[in-house]
Scaffold this active site. Structure first.
Site, short mmCIF file in Angstrom:
data_model
loop_
_atom_site.label_atom_id
_atom_site.label_comp_id
_atom_site.label_asym_id
_atom_site.label_seq_id
_atom_site.Cartn_x
_atom_site.Cartn_y
_atom_site.Cartn_z
N HIS A 97 0.87 -1.19 0.00
CA HIS A 97 0.00 0.00 0.00
C HIS A 97 0.90 1.24 0.00
O HIS A 97 0.83 2.06 0.92
CB HIS A 97 -0.94 0.03 1.22
CG HIS A 97 -2.11 -0.90 1.10
ND1 HIS A 97 -2.85 -1.30 2.19
CD2 HIS A 97 -2.69 -1.49 0.03
CE1 HIS A 97 -3.82 -2.10 1.79
NE2 HIS A 97 -3.75 -2.24 0.48
N HIS A 104 -11.42 -9.43 -6.66
CA HIS A 104 -11.09 -8.15 -6.03
C HIS A 104 -10.37 -7.29 -7.07
O HIS A 104 -9.46 -7.78 -7.75
CB HIS A 104 -10.18 -8.46 -4.83
CG HIS A 104 -9.77 -7.30 -3.97
ND1 HIS A 104 -10.37 -6.07 -4.02
CD2 HIS A 104 -8.78 -7.21 -3.03
CE1 HIS A 104 -9.78 -5.27 -3.12
NE2 HIS A 104 -8.82 -5.93 -2.52
N GLU A 106 -8.50 -4.63 -6.61
CA GLU A 106 -7.27 -3.94 -6.20
C GLU A 106 -6.11 -4.42 -7.07
O GLU A 106 -6.02 -5.61 -7.42
CB GLU A 106 -6.98 -4.17 -4.71
CG GLU A 106 -5.89 -3.24 -4.20
CD GLU A 106 -5.78 -3.19 -2.67
OE1 GLU A 106 -6.54 -3.86 -1.97
OE2 GLU A 106 -4.87 -2.46 -2.20
N ASP A 122 -3.15 -5.34 -6.73
CA ASP A 122 -2.27 -6.47 -6.36
C ASP A 122 -2.87 -7.80 -6.83
O ASP A 122 -2.16 -8.81 -6.87
CB ASP A 122 -1.96 -6.50 -4.86
CG ASP A 122 -3.18 -6.45 -3.98
OD1 ASP A 122 -4.18 -5.84 -4.37
OD2 ASP A 122 -3.13 -7.03 -2.88
N HIS A 170 -11.77 -6.86 1.09
CA HIS A 170 -11.27 -5.66 1.69
C HIS A 170 -11.81 -4.39 1.05
O HIS A 170 -11.69 -3.29 1.60
CB HIS A 170 -9.73 -5.77 1.62
CG HIS A 170 -8.91 -4.59 1.59
ND1 HIS A 170 -7.94 -4.34 0.65
CD2 HIS A 170 -8.87 -3.53 2.45
CE1 HIS A 170 -7.33 -3.22 0.91
NE2 HIS A 170 -7.86 -2.70 1.99
N ASP A 218 -8.38 -11.65 -0.25
CA ASP A 218 -7.66 -11.04 0.89
C ASP A 218 -7.98 -11.72 2.22
O ASP A 218 -7.10 -11.82 3.10
CB ASP A 218 -8.02 -9.56 1.01
CG ASP A 218 -7.19 -8.67 0.09
OD1 ASP A 218 -6.16 -9.12 -0.43
OD2 ASP A 218 -7.60 -7.51 -0.12
N TYR A 252 -1.78 -8.69 9.42
CA TYR A 252 -2.61 -8.39 8.24
C TYR A 252 -4.01 -7.95 8.70
O TYR A 252 -4.55 -6.95 8.23
CB TYR A 252 -2.69 -9.64 7.37
CG TYR A 252 -3.31 -9.43 6.02
CD1 TYR A 252 -2.52 -9.20 4.90
CD2 TYR A 252 -4.69 -9.48 5.84
CE1 TYR A 252 -3.08 -9.01 3.65
CE2 TYR A 252 -5.27 -9.30 4.60
CZ TYR A 252 -4.45 -9.06 3.51
OH TYR A 252 -5.02 -8.87 2.28
N HIS A 256 -2.99 -13.97 -0.67
CA HIS A 256 -1.68 -13.60 -0.13
C HIS A 256 -1.26 -14.69 0.85
O HIS A 256 -2.08 -15.15 1.66
CB HIS A 256 -1.71 -12.29 0.65
CG HIS A 256 -2.03 -11.08 -0.16
ND1 HIS A 256 -1.22 -10.60 -1.14
CD2 HIS A 256 -3.08 -10.22 -0.10
CE1 HIS A 256 -1.75 -9.50 -1.66
NE2 HIS A 256 -2.89 -9.25 -1.04
#
Ligand code: FEO
Length: 395
Positions: A22, A78, A80, A82, A144, A163, A191, A224
């Site tokens: 992030h 997701h 995002e 990543d 998330h 996530d 996390y 992750h």
């Protein structure tokens, strides 16, 4: 290709070198991984991708395992970057592939890539038959991001949770039972504390909802860190605990100091706590990792913060940390403030107020000393710690 279970394969990559995530908001001392998955059935499905800077490596991995022309569907759990960061490169090759995602996924992917691809909107309980396996989609709103979802692969019974249940950890194996449990569980709570803590109310409800779906979960494979294949519901049970006003009965003391007066106060307060059987972890926020401090605060019942006054306020590392705490919405914590000063003496009062503004229940008036503490003032700080310990014990 690493087989996760039956027709589910791991396609991710481990990022050994990552030390911040992030931007520079979160420390990742143990690296991370971007786990995507391939389901090989009558239909071939790619679930999630990898972070954009690793796009070429990810495409190399993908090309070795499957002909991109043979991918029937993509699931994006997701948006995002990543996880969805390599989607654009794949869609350059195969712009026709249907992309399954939650309603907000369409909106967010369009805003990231500015493309109107072949989106297929799914909601909780919607299914997609692949032959032997069936995908069951579960919206994971705010775990998330608004569009987050999980995909359950019915048949092999693997929950691809994105996530949720993940950790920033590039381990020697992608399986939890082959890694050091101390590191895995530390990274899992770090996390949760740093990324998911603001959403604990939603997480509690979501866990209840997942349980009520009666899915026969045999493996949990997040996007992750490690995959939970041995007694996978351990991490779900931990999430239920962490989302429920969690604390370990300890106290985190954080200070910043110019000439060690505030440091001496911190140590005296800690000794008062210890004398009452309450353990305290002390950090100087100017030279400590904020992600570590947030993790420790998340585990704590009490948060005590101090700073000397400079230019009518707290030192900047304490001000930054107070800002961070407010965003993390830590639940069911008690707090107090302290500090030294030379003349105006605003810092300890400002900290007191900022803690309250962050939702911390401040249980004592702040304690302050002018310049260096006398022996009597040190004793007063010890007593301050003892009194705070009583509040910790009250719970
Ligand atoms: Fe790992 Fe919210 O992305």
């Amino acid at each position: 290709m690493i087989q996760v279970k039956d027709q589910v394969y791991y396609l991710g990559l481990r990022d050994w070198e990552l030390r911040n995530f992030h931007g520079h908001e979160l420390s990742t001392y143990n690296g991370s991984s971007y786990n995507s998955y391939l389901i090989k059935d009558e239909k071939t499905v790619l679930v999630d991708t990898a972070w954009g800077p690793h796009a070429d490596t990810f495409l190399d991995i993908l090309n070795k395992e499957v002909d991109i022309n043979k991918i029937d569907y993509i699931v994006i759990n997701h948006a995002e970057p990543d996880h969805a960061g390599t989607l654009g490169k794949i869609m350059e090759i195969r712009p026709d592939i249907p992309i399954y995602c939650a309603p907000k996924g369409v909106e967010n992917l369009k805003k990231h890539f500015h493309k109107d691809w072949n989106f297929r909107v799914v909601r909780t309980g919607d299914t997609l038959n692949l032959g032997n396996c069936e995908l069951v989609f579960i919206e994971m709103t705010m775990i998330h991001w608004p569009e987050s979802m999980a995909t359950f692969v019915k048949g092999p019974n693997v929950l691809l949770s994105n996530d949720a249940f993940g950790q920033h950890f590039a381990g020697p194996s992608i399986f939890e039972d082959e890694c050091d449990p101390c590191i895995v569980w530390h990274e899992a709570i770090k996390y949760f504390a740093n990324i998911l803590a603001p959403f604990t109310g939603l997480i509690k409800k979501k866990i209840d909802e997942i349980v009520s779906l009666n899915l026969p979960i045999e493996v949990i494979a997040p996007s992750h860190g490690v995959i939970w294949r041995k007694d996978p519901l351990r991490i779900v049970e931990k999430y239920a605990q962490w989302a429920d006003n969690y604390d370990e009965g300890i106290v985190t003391i954080v200070y910043d100091t110019m000439y060690n007066a505030t440091k001496k106060m911190a140590e005296a307060i800690a000794s008062g706590l210890e004398s009452k059987g309450i353990l305290a972890r002390i950090y100087n926020s100017s030279n400590s990792d904020i992600s570590d401090i947030i993790t420790e605060m998340f585990k704590s019942k009490g948060i005590i913060m101090g700073s000397c006054t400079v230019n009518n306020g707290a030192l900047r590392s304490i001000a930054a940390l107070l800002h961070e705490i407010k965003g993390h919405k830590l639940k069911n914590k008690i707090g107090a403030a302290f500090g030294s000063y030379g003349w105006s003496g605003e810092a300890h009062k400002d900290i007191h107020k900022e803690l309250e503004d962050a939702g911390i229940k401040v249980v004592m008036d702040p304690i302050a000393v002018k310049f260096q503490p006398t022996d009597q003032e040190i004793e007063a700080c010890v007593n301050f710690g003892r009194e705070f310990a009583n509040f910790v014990k009250q719970k």
